[in-house]
Design a protein around this motif. Structure first.
Motif, short mmCIF file in Angstrom:
data_model
loop_
_atom_site.label_atom_id
_atom_site.label_comp_id
_atom_site.label_asym_id
_atom_site.label_seq_id
_atom_site.Cartn_x
_atom_site.Cartn_y
_atom_site.Cartn_z
N GLU A 100 7.11 -59.01 23.65
CA GLU A 100 6.91 -57.64 24.11
C GLU A 100 7.34 -56.68 23.01
O GLU A 100 8.44 -56.82 22.47
N PRO A 101 6.51 -55.71 22.66
CA PRO A 101 6.95 -54.69 21.69
C PRO A 101 8.17 -53.95 22.23
O PRO A 101 8.33 -53.80 23.44
N SER A 102 9.03 -53.51 21.34
CA SER A 102 10.25 -52.81 21.72
C SER A 102 10.20 -51.35 21.27
O SER A 102 9.65 -51.05 20.21
N ALA A 103 10.79 -50.49 22.05
CA ALA A 103 10.96 -49.09 21.65
C ALA A 103 12.17 -49.02 20.72
O ALA A 103 13.19 -49.66 20.98
N PRO A 104 12.09 -48.26 19.63
CA PRO A 104 13.18 -48.27 18.66
C PRO A 104 14.48 -47.63 19.16
O PRO A 104 15.57 -48.14 18.88
N MET A 105 14.42 -46.51 19.90
CA MET A 105 15.66 -45.81 20.25
C MET A 105 16.60 -46.64 21.12
O MET A 105 17.80 -46.69 20.83
N PRO A 106 16.14 -47.33 22.15
CA PRO A 106 17.08 -48.15 22.92
C PRO A 106 17.76 -49.23 22.07
O PRO A 106 18.95 -49.51 22.25
N LEU A 107 17.02 -49.82 21.14
CA LEU A 107 17.62 -50.81 20.25
C LEU A 107 18.70 -50.17 19.39
O LEU A 107 19.80 -50.72 19.23
N LEU A 108 18.39 -49.02 18.81
CA LEU A 108 19.36 -48.33 17.95
C LEU A 108 20.56 -47.86 18.75
O LEU A 108 21.70 -47.92 18.26
N GLU A 109 20.35 -47.39 19.97
CA GLU A 109 21.46 -46.94 20.80
C GLU A 109 22.42 -48.09 21.11
O GLU A 109 23.64 -47.94 21.03
N THR A 110 21.88 -49.24 21.44
CA THR A 110 22.71 -50.41 21.73
C THR A 110 23.53 -50.80 20.51
O THR A 110 24.75 -51.03 20.61
N PHE A 111 22.87 -50.86 19.37
CA PHE A 111 23.55 -51.23 18.13
C PHE A 111 24.61 -50.19 17.76
O PHE A 111 25.74 -50.54 17.41
N ALA A 112 24.23 -48.92 17.83
CA ALA A 112 25.16 -47.84 17.47
C ALA A 112 26.41 -47.88 18.36
O ALA A 112 27.53 -47.70 17.86
N CYS A 113 26.22 -48.12 19.64
CA CYS A 113 27.39 -48.20 20.54
C CYS A 113 28.28 -49.38 20.18
O CYS A 113 29.51 -49.25 20.18
N ARG A 114 27.69 -50.51 19.84
CA ARG A 114 28.49 -51.68 19.47
C ARG A 114 29.23 -51.48 18.16
O ARG A 114 30.28 -52.07 17.93
N MET A 115 28.68 -50.64 17.29
CA MET A 115 29.25 -50.42 15.96
C MET A 115 30.06 -49.12 15.85
O MET A 115 30.60 -48.82 14.79
N GLY A 116 30.11 -48.32 16.91
CA GLY A 116 30.82 -47.04 16.85
C GLY A 116 30.08 -46.00 16.03
O GLY A 116 30.69 -45.11 15.43
N LEU A 117 28.77 -46.06 16.02
CA LEU A 117 27.94 -45.16 15.21
C LEU A 117 27.18 -44.14 16.06
O LEU A 117 26.20 -43.55 15.59
N GLU A 118 27.61 -43.90 17.27
CA GLU A 118 26.91 -42.97 18.15
C GLU A 118 26.70 -41.58 17.55
O GLU A 118 25.68 -40.96 17.81
N PRO A 119 27.65 -41.04 16.73
CA PRO A 119 27.43 -39.69 16.18
C PRO A 119 26.19 -39.57 15.28
O PRO A 119 25.69 -38.47 15.06
N VAL A 120 25.67 -40.68 14.80
CA VAL A 120 24.47 -40.62 13.95
C VAL A 120 23.22 -40.37 14.79
O VAL A 120 22.29 -39.70 14.33
N LEU A 121 23.19 -40.86 16.00
CA LEU A 121 21.97 -40.83 16.81
C LEU A 121 21.38 -39.44 17.04
O LEU A 121 20.16 -39.27 16.93
N PRO A 122 22.18 -38.40 17.35
CA PRO A 122 21.57 -37.08 17.56
C PRO A 122 20.90 -36.50 16.31
O PRO A 122 20.06 -35.61 16.42
N ARG A 123 21.25 -37.01 15.15
CA ARG A 123 20.65 -36.50 13.91
C ARG A 123 19.34 -37.20 13.56
O ARG A 123 18.66 -36.81 12.62
N LEU A 124 18.98 -38.24 14.32
CA LEU A 124 17.78 -39.02 14.02
C LEU A 124 16.53 -38.44 14.64
O LEU A 124 16.55 -37.96 15.77
N CYS B 92 13.89 -56.25 12.21
CA CYS B 92 14.90 -56.25 11.13
C CYS B 92 14.76 -55.00 10.25
O CYS B 92 15.75 -54.42 9.82
N THR B 93 13.51 -54.60 10.01
CA THR B 93 13.28 -53.41 9.19
C THR B 93 13.84 -52.16 9.85
O THR B 93 14.39 -51.29 9.19
N LEU B 94 13.73 -52.07 11.17
CA LEU B 94 14.30 -50.94 11.90
C LEU B 94 15.80 -50.81 11.60
O LEU B 94 16.29 -49.73 11.27
N PHE B 95 16.52 -51.91 11.67
CA PHE B 95 17.97 -51.86 11.45
C PHE B 95 18.30 -51.67 9.97
O PHE B 95 19.30 -51.03 9.64
N HIS B 96 17.46 -52.18 9.09
CA HIS B 96 17.63 -51.93 7.66
C HIS B 96 17.54 -50.42 7.40
O HIS B 96 18.41 -49.84 6.74
#
Length: 186
Positions: free
Chosen positions: A26-50, A83-87
């Protein structure tokens, strides 16, 4: 790149072949993937700037004068695009961590190393064993190409008079068909 030898592919087909190595069900939407990763890594402040723009053929991260970070991302329908999305998110986090006027002074090597680490870290944090194995296979194949590219470029700095021959010498080691004039695309 074992598959390059087996399938006799051309260098111009490299990225499309990587894309087809491990298609997602199934294709994935990028924002939910990034949100999950950012929360696990403590990077939530970056998300509003994207801001994310979907594109068919390329991926990159860039920053504007307004400190907005743009990601242009192809559809997330394979482990390569995943993988490119997270890169690219790794690049975005580097840009977000620097004062605006310091970006041009950042070493491209440091920026790239962080982006590579983000792709690997996302595989470890977000994927089950099967997807992680597929993702690592994709990354290792592409990073082999990136290493060959780096060696070609270093050799080109020493010998700028024959880029076509150098390109063929380095890239033929990947087992792909190369056209000498493709060196300019590297």
């Amino acid at each position: 790149a074992k598959w390059a030898h087996e399938e006799n592919i051309a260098m111009v087909d490299w990225f499309s072949r990587l894309h087809r190595m491990a298609m997602l069900m199934e294709p994935s939407a990028p924002m939910p993937l990034l949100e999950t990763f950012a929360c696990r890594m403590g990077l939530e402040p970056v998300l509003p700037r994207l801001s994310i723009a979907m594109t068919d053929h390329f991926c990159f991260a860039s920053q504007t004068d307004s400190r907005r970070i743009h990601l242009a991302i192809s559809p997330i329908d394979s482990m390569y695009s995943w993988c490119t999305l997270f890169h690219e998110f790794g690049h975005a986090c580097v840009y977000a961590s620097l004062p605006q006027n310091d970006l041009p002074w950042l070493s491209p090597l440091v920026d790239e190393v962080i982006a590579v680490l983000f792709a690997h870290t996302a595989l470890q944090l977000l994927c089950d064993d099967g997807l992680r194995s597929q993702g690592l296979s994709v990354l290792h194949t592409d990073y082999t190409r990136a290493c060959v590219s780096g060696l070609f470029e270093l050799d080109l700095w020493r010998n700028r008079t024959d880029p076509e021959r150098l390109y063929q010498n380095w890239y033929s080691q990947l087992g792909v068909q190369v056209e000498p004039e493709e060196w300019a695309l590297d």
